[in-house]
Scaffold this active site. Structure first.
Site, PDB file in Angstrom:
ATOM      1  N   ARG A 182       5.984  76.975  63.782  1.00  0.00           N
ATOM      2  CA  ARG A 182       6.971  76.175  64.499  1.00  0.00           C
ATOM      3  C   ARG A 182       7.961  77.126  65.164  1.00  0.00           C
ATOM      4  O   ARG A 182       8.394  78.116  64.546  1.00  0.00           O
ATOM      5  CB  ARG A 182       7.728  75.245  63.545  1.00  0.00           C
ATOM      6  CG  ARG A 182       6.947  73.994  63.128  1.00  0.00           C
ATOM      7  CD  ARG A 182       6.703  73.020  64.284  1.00  0.00           C
ATOM      8  NE  ARG A 182       5.957  71.839  63.914  1.00  0.00           N
ATOM      9  CZ  ARG A 182       4.631  71.722  63.962  1.00  0.00           C
ATOM     10  NH1 ARG A 182       3.896  72.742  64.356  1.00  0.00           N
ATOM     11  NH2 ARG A 182       4.041  70.588  63.637  1.00  0.00           N
ATOM     12  N   GLU A 239       9.991  72.576  73.217  1.00  0.00           N
ATOM     13  CA  GLU A 239       8.686  72.347  73.842  1.00  0.00           C
ATOM     14  C   GLU A 239       8.687  70.987  74.536  1.00  0.00           C
ATOM     15  O   GLU A 239       9.046  69.999  73.902  1.00  0.00           O
ATOM     16  CB  GLU A 239       7.589  72.374  72.779  1.00  0.00           C
ATOM     17  CG  GLU A 239       7.446  73.718  72.096  1.00  0.00           C
ATOM     18  CD  GLU A 239       6.391  73.700  70.979  1.00  0.00           C
ATOM     19  OE1 GLU A 239       5.681  72.691  70.822  1.00  0.00           O
ATOM     20  OE2 GLU A 239       6.283  74.711  70.269  1.00  0.00           O
ATOM     21  N   HIS A 274       1.330  75.542  72.464  1.00  0.00           N
ATOM     22  CA  HIS A 274       1.111  74.765  71.229  1.00  0.00           C
ATOM     23  C   HIS A 274      -0.301  74.156  71.205  1.00  0.00           C
ATOM     24  O   HIS A 274      -0.469  72.936  71.125  1.00  0.00           O
ATOM     25  CB  HIS A 274       2.171  73.660  71.082  1.00  0.00           C
ATOM     26  CG  HIS A 274       2.336  73.203  69.659  1.00  0.00           C
ATOM     27  ND1 HIS A 274       3.531  72.791  69.140  1.00  0.00           N
ATOM     28  CD2 HIS A 274       1.436  73.090  68.637  1.00  0.00           C
ATOM     29  CE1 HIS A 274       3.377  72.442  67.868  1.00  0.00           C
ATOM     30  NE2 HIS A 274       2.101  72.610  67.544  1.00  0.00           N
TER      31      HIS A 274
HETATM   32  P1  NAI Z   1       0.812  74.392  53.788  1.00  0.00           P
HETATM   33  O1  NAI Z   1       1.786  73.381  53.316  1.00  0.00           O
HETATM   34  O2  NAI Z   1      -0.565  74.390  53.233  1.00  0.00           O
HETATM   35  O3  NAI Z   1       1.431  75.858  53.575  1.00  0.00           O
HETATM   36  C1  NAI Z   1       2.768  76.183  53.840  1.00  0.00           C
HETATM   37  C2  NAI Z   1       3.181  77.274  52.861  1.00  0.00           C
HETATM   38  O4  NAI Z   1       4.497  77.707  53.205  1.00  0.00           O
HETATM   39  C3  NAI Z   1       3.203  76.797  51.398  1.00  0.00           C
HETATM   40  O5  NAI Z   1       2.401  77.637  50.596  1.00  0.00           O
HETATM   41  C4  NAI Z   1       4.677  76.902  51.025  1.00  0.00           C
HETATM   42  O6  NAI Z   1       4.867  77.269  49.673  1.00  0.00           O
HETATM   43  C5  NAI Z   1       5.141  77.999  51.976  1.00  0.00           C
HETATM   44  N1  NAI Z   1       6.598  78.053  52.134  1.00  0.00           N
HETATM   45  C6  NAI Z   1       7.489  77.014  52.131  1.00  0.00           C
HETATM   46  N2  NAI Z   1       8.731  77.499  52.270  1.00  0.00           N
HETATM   47  C7  NAI Z   1       8.627  78.856  52.356  1.00  0.00           C
HETATM   48  C8  NAI Z   1       9.572  79.909  52.511  1.00  0.00           C
HETATM   49  N3  NAI Z   1      10.887  79.682  52.571  1.00  0.00           N
HETATM   50  N4  NAI Z   1       9.108  81.178  52.587  1.00  0.00           N
HETATM   51  C9  NAI Z   1       7.779  81.439  52.519  1.00  0.00           C
HETATM   52  N5  NAI Z   1       6.835  80.488  52.352  1.00  0.00           N
HETATM   53  C10 NAI Z   1       7.266  79.204  52.290  1.00  0.00           C
HETATM   54  O7  NAI Z   1       0.790  74.247  55.389  1.00  0.00           O
HETATM   55  P2  NAI Z   1      -0.321  74.815  56.379  1.00  0.00           P
HETATM   56  O8  NAI Z   1      -1.396  73.828  56.552  1.00  0.00           O
HETATM   57  O9  NAI Z   1      -0.668  76.204  55.990  1.00  0.00           O
HETATM   58  O10 NAI Z   1       0.524  74.825  57.750  1.00  0.00           O
HETATM   59  C11 NAI Z   1       1.596  75.738  57.944  1.00  0.00           C
HETATM   60  C12 NAI Z   1       2.401  75.323  59.172  1.00  0.00           C
HETATM   61  O11 NAI Z   1       1.598  75.475  60.337  1.00  0.00           O
HETATM   62  C13 NAI Z   1       2.813  73.838  59.202  1.00  0.00           C
HETATM   63  O12 NAI Z   1       4.018  73.625  58.515  1.00  0.00           O
HETATM   64  C14 NAI Z   1       2.922  73.538  60.666  1.00  0.00           C
HETATM   65  O13 NAI Z   1       4.262  73.607  61.061  1.00  0.00           O
HETATM   66  C15 NAI Z   1       2.126  74.642  61.346  1.00  0.00           C
HETATM   67  N6  NAI Z   1       1.024  74.119  62.146  1.00  0.00           N
HETATM   68  C16 NAI Z   1       0.947  74.478  63.470  1.00  0.00           C
HETATM   69  C17 NAI Z   1      -0.097  74.039  64.267  1.00  0.00           C
HETATM   70  C18 NAI Z   1      -0.235  74.448  65.698  1.00  0.00           C
HETATM   71  O14 NAI Z   1      -0.999  73.826  66.453  1.00  0.00           O
HETATM   72  N7  NAI Z   1       0.438  75.483  66.165  1.00  0.00           N
HETATM   73  C19 NAI Z   1      -1.116  73.137  63.717  1.00  0.00           C
HETATM   74  C20 NAI Z   1      -0.985  72.871  62.304  1.00  0.00           C
HETATM   75  C21 NAI Z   1       0.054  73.333  61.560  1.00  0.00           C
END
Ligand code: NAI
Length: 312
Positions: free
Chosen positions: A230, A259, A278
Site C-alpha cells: 500500500r 491513486e 496497482h
Molecule cells: P497477510 O495478512 O497474509 O500478511 C501480512 C503480514 O504483515 C502478517 O504476517 C502480519 O503479521 C504482518 N504485519 C502486520 N503488521 C506489521 C508490522 N507493523 N511490521 C511488520 N509486519 C507486520 O497479507 P498478504 O496476503 O501477505 O498481503 C499483504 C499486503 O499486500 C496486504 O495488506 C495488501 O495491502 C497488499 N496487497 C496488494 C496487492 C496489489 O495488487 N498491489 C494485492 C493484494 C494485497
C-alpha cells in the site's frame, strides 16, 4: 456494490442471481450517493470506495461489508464493528500474481531493465549503462511483513540465491523458518542489514509511513525498495529526497499514496524508479476468482449469517 474497476458486473450478477440476492451497482462512490443507495441495503460489496464512519452510521440495514480484495484499509472497520456490521475480505486469490509482480519489479530494477530499454528506444546502444547492476546471489533480501505474499516472495528470492530475512512482530521464528525466512526482531537492525527491502504488510495506523526519513537513513546506500502493498506505508517525499541525495539506490512501486495520482508522480521522473498502476494482483485467472469469491462471501453472509473470512 459501491464501485468497481472491472469492465462490467456480469460475473457478480450471475452469482447473486443464483443465490437469490438482489444486486445494484452505485453510479458513483461519493458519500451522498452511497448513503442514499446503501441506507436499506443488506450488504455492501466494495473495491476501492472509501467506507467511512460517517457512511457506516447511515447504513440502517447492513449486515456485512465485503472488500473485493485483501487490503481493507479503505473501510473503517472500527466503526463497522461498533455498529455490529461484519467486515470480510478475500485473502486468498492473488498471492502468486503479487509475488511474481514483486519479483519482476525487483529484477527489472536491479538489472536496470526499464532504464536500458528506454535508452535503446531513444537510439542509445550503450552496454556500459548496465555495468553498475549488483550481483544478486548472496545478498540479503528483506521482507517487511511475512504473511501469505511475503512467504511466496521468499520462495522466489531463494531461487535466485538470495538470503531471505524478515521483520514481522506477529509471526514466530518457527513459522518463518518453515518458509526459509530468518527472523530479525529489531526493525532498526533489519533495515540496516538488508540489501533489498520488500514491503508485504497491511496499511494500518501502526504501519502508516513505516518507511520515512528516519527509516531510510538506516538503510544501505545501495538498497533497493519494492512496495507492492500500500502506498501509505511509504512517505513518498522522504523517499524522493533519499533517491535524489543517493541515500538509497532505487525503488519499484506498484502502489502510491494517492491513486490515481493527480499528475505524473515526481518519483517517476527518476531513472532508478519503476512505477506500475496497482496491477500486482491482476491476471486473467485472479480477477474472476476475486469477483466470484467476493460475491459468494456477500451471499453466504446474507443467506447463512457468517462469511468465510471475517476480519473483525
Ligand atoms: P497477510 O495478512 O497474509 O500478511 C501480512 C503480514 O504483515 C502478517 O504476517 C502480519 O503479521 C504482518 N504485519 C502486520 N503488521 C506489521 C508490522 N507493523 N511490521 C511488520 N509486519 C507486520 O497479507 P498478504 O496476503 O501477505 O498481503 C499483504 C499486503 O499486500 C496486504 O495488506 C495488501 O495491502 C497488499 N496487497 C496488494 C496487492 C496489489 O495488487 N498491489 C494485492 C493484494 C494485497
Amino acid at each position: 456494490m459501491t464501485d468497481t474497476i472491472f469492465p462490467d458486473t456480469a460475473l457478480e450478477e450471475g452469482v447473486f442471481k443464483k443465490e437469490g440476492v438482489e444486486f445494484n451497482i452505485s453510479p458513483s462512490h461519493d458519500l451522498e450517493t452511497l448513503a442514499e443507495l446503501g441506507k436499506d441495503a443488506d450488504a455492501l460489496l466494495v473495491v476501492y470506495a472509501k467506507i467511512s464512519a460517517e457512511l457506516i452510521h447511515k447504513l440502517n440495514n447492513c449486515k456485512v461489508i465485503v472488500k473485493a480484495g485483501i487490503g481493507y484499509n479503505n473501510i473503517d472497520v472500527k466503526a463497522a464493528s461498533e455498529k455490529g456490521i461484519i467486515v470480510a475480505n478475500v485473502p486468498d486469490y492473488c498471492q502468486d500474481e503479487v509475488a511474481d509482480h514483486t519479483f519482476g519489479m525487483f529484477l527489472a530494477l536491479a538489472r536496470k531493465i526499464c532504464h536500458l530499454d528506454s535508452q535503446v528506444a531513444k537510439g542509445t546502444w550503450d552496454a556500459n549503462q548496465g555495468k553498475d547492476a549488483p550481483r544478486l546471489r548472496g545478498k540479503k533480501f528483506g521482507l517487511l511483513g511475512c504473511g501469505a505474499i511475503g512467504q511466496q516472495v521468499a520462495l522466489r528470492a531463494r531461487a535466485f540465491g538470495l538470503d531471505v530475512v524478515g521483520y514481522d512482530p506477529y509471526s514466530s521464528s518457527e513459522l518463518l523458518s518453515k518458509h526459509h525466512i530468518d527472523k530479525i526482531d529489531d526493525l532498526e537492525e533489519f533495515l540496516h542489514d538488508v540489501d533489498y527491502l520488500s514491503l508485504h504488510l497491511p496499511l494500518t495506523e501502526e504501519t502508516r509511513h513505516i518507511i520515512d526519513k528516519s527509516s531510510l537513513e538506516k538503510m544501505k546506500e545501495s538498497a533497493l525498495i519494492i512496495n507492492t502493498s500500500r502506498g501509505g506505508l511509504v512517505q513518498e517525499n522522504d523517499l524522493y529526497a533519499a533517491l535524489i541525495e543517493k541515500r538509497v539506490a532505487g525503488a519499484a512501486l506498484d502502489v502510491l499514496e494517492f491513486e490515481p495520482p493527480r499528475s505524473a508522480p515526481e518519483l517517476s521522473s527518476l531513472s532508478n524508479v519503476i512505477i506500475t498502476p496497482h496491477t500486482a494482483f491482476l491476471s486473467q485467472d485472479s480477477v474472476s476468482e476475486l469477483r466470484t469469491k467476493a460475491s459468494q462471501e456477500v451471499a453466504k453472509t446474507i443467506n447463512h449469517g457468517t462469511p468465510k473470512n471475517r476480519v473483525n
